[in-house]
Design a protein around this motif. Structure first.
Motif, short mmCIF file in Angstrom:
data_model
loop_
_atom_site.label_atom_id
_atom_site.label_comp_id
_atom_site.label_asym_id
_atom_site.label_seq_id
_atom_site.Cartn_x
_atom_site.Cartn_y
_atom_site.Cartn_z
N MET A 156 1.12 -1.29 -0.13
CA MET A 156 -0.13 -0.01 0.01
C MET A 156 0.92 1.16 -0.06
SD MET A 156 -2.86 0.95 2.74
CE MET A 156 -3.52 -0.77 2.60
N ALA A 157 0.45 2.36 -0.78
CA ALA A 157 1.20 3.51 -1.07
C ALA A 157 1.05 4.31 0.17
CB ALA A 157 0.86 4.26 -2.31
N SER A 158 1.97 5.51 0.44
CA SER A 158 1.63 6.39 1.45
C SER A 158 2.50 7.67 0.72
CB SER A 158 2.50 5.93 2.85
OG SER A 158 3.86 6.17 2.57
N ILE A 159 2.15 8.61 1.79
CA ILE A 159 2.74 10.04 1.40
C ILE A 159 4.49 9.80 1.29
CG2 ILE A 159 3.06 10.65 3.67
CD1 ILE A 159 2.08 13.01 0.84
N LEU A 160 5.12 8.85 1.71
CA LEU A 160 6.42 8.90 1.51
C LEU A 160 6.95 8.31 0.25
CD1 LEU A 160 7.68 7.38 5.17
CD2 LEU A 160 7.31 9.67 4.39
N ASP A 161 5.87 7.96 -0.54
CA ASP A 161 6.43 7.49 -1.89
C ASP A 161 6.55 8.77 -2.67
OD1 ASP A 161 5.92 4.72 -2.26
OD2 ASP A 161 3.85 4.88 -1.83
N LEU A 162 6.05 10.08 -1.95
CA LEU A 162 6.67 11.57 -2.62
C LEU A 162 8.20 11.31 -2.89
CD1 LEU A 162 5.38 14.26 -3.35
CD2 LEU A 162 6.13 14.78 -0.89
N PHE A 163 8.80 10.83 -2.16
CA PHE A 163 10.36 10.95 -2.25
C PHE A 163 10.79 10.18 -3.71
CE2 PHE A 163 9.74 11.34 2.16
CZ PHE A 163 10.18 12.75 2.44
N LYS A 164 9.87 9.27 -4.07
CA LYS A 164 10.18 8.47 -5.63
C LYS A 164 9.94 9.43 -6.50
CE LYS A 164 8.75 3.93 -3.48
NZ LYS A 164 7.72 3.01 -3.69
N THR A 165 9.33 10.58 -6.31
CA THR A 165 8.95 11.29 -7.37
C THR A 165 9.81 12.87 -7.57
OG1 THR A 165 7.41 12.96 -6.14
CG2 THR A 165 6.46 10.64 -6.73
N SER A 166 9.40 13.54 -8.80
CA SER A 166 10.35 14.66 -8.98
C SER A 166 9.77 15.66 -7.90
CB SER A 166 9.99 14.98 -10.40
OG SER A 166 8.50 15.12 -10.76
N ILE A 167 8.53 15.61 -7.62
CA ILE A 167 8.19 16.65 -6.56
C ILE A 167 8.70 16.42 -5.38
CG2 ILE A 167 5.92 17.41 -5.11
CD1 ILE A 167 4.41 16.48 -7.30
N GLY A 168 9.17 15.43 -5.12
CA GLY A 168 9.94 14.99 -3.87
C GLY A 168 11.46 15.52 -3.85
N LYS A 169 11.86 15.42 -4.97
CA LYS A 169 13.32 15.59 -5.41
C LYS A 169 13.40 17.21 -5.50
CE LYS A 169 14.24 11.19 -7.80
NZ LYS A 169 14.58 10.84 -9.28
N ILE A 170 12.65 17.90 -6.02
CA ILE A 170 12.19 19.29 -5.81
C ILE A 170 12.39 19.83 -4.77
CG2 ILE A 170 11.05 21.29 -6.59
CD1 ILE A 170 10.17 19.81 -9.24
#
Length: 206
Positions: free
Chosen positions: A1-15
């Motif tokens: 199950m996904a969570s907000i921490l999956d944000l770090f797999k994305t460009s938004i998280g990297k930015i």
């Protein structure tokens, strides 16, 4: 199950991490650690705010979030100063009572100055609110289901998990363009089927 921490797999998280580096001078690994604590603890605080009869205030904040989709799409173009100013506008509700305890916990756990934790917080909060606001609007989530939205972001519930994924994940050449769900559903299945959220079992912001 996904969570907000999956944000770090994305460009938004990297930015978000890059802009945090710019304003704090902290290393990427430390910033990632701070954000991995800050985001779920903030969601937990939102849940506690609902318990303490602030449901209407949280609902109103998500409804009135200014152009959240456009905010995420243009995140890479915005200066850190702009985003921090936006974050400070949320401080009265989000960073009010009991948030000092969250900041203190992060400061002690990461050996980071309070000033830098506050800067990272001000950068992260507008992103978190924008994601939740888009999900609420897209799914027409009533205020009595806000806990389920928060639980989906925490990885406890799966009800709005796919919707949240479609907001935070992007695979466009311009990494900040948020695609429609139909464009990324196949890619999302790859992430959601591999592992459980590391936040499973997290039930409060205490």
């Amino acid at each position: 199950m996904a969570s907000i921490l999956d944000l770090f797999k994305t460009s938004i998280g990297k930015i978000l991490i890059k802009k945090s580096e710019e304003v704090t001078g902290e290393q990427e690994n430390k910033i990632s650690t701070i954000l991995s604590m800050l985001l779920p603890l903030t969601l937990g605080k939102f849940k506690n705010d609902i318990i303490e009869d602030h449901r209407d205030s949280l609902n109103e904040m998500l409804i009135q979030a200014p152009v959240p989709r456009e905010f995420l799409q243009s995140l890479h173009e915005k200066s850190s100063k702009e985003i921090i100013a936006c974050g400070k506008e949320y401080e009265e509700f989000i960073l009010g009572k009991n948030f000092d305890k969250i900041s203190e916990t992060i400061v002690n756990a990461t050996e980071t100055s309070l000033e830098n934790v506050e800067k990272i917080t001000d950068l992260a909060i507008p992103v978190l609110v924008a994601i939740l606001s888009i999900a609420k609007t897209r799914n027409n989530i009533p205020k009595y289901e806000l806990e389920i939205l928060l639980d989906s972001a925490l990885g406890i519930s799966s009800k709005y998990s796919n919707s949240l994924n479609s907001i935070i994940f992007s695979h466009n050449t311009d990494p900040n363009i948020i695609k429609d769900p139909s464009e990324i559903v196949v890619t999302q299945q790859k992430y959601t089927s591999k592992k459980e959220s590391i936040l499973k079992g997290f039930t409060s912001g205490k």
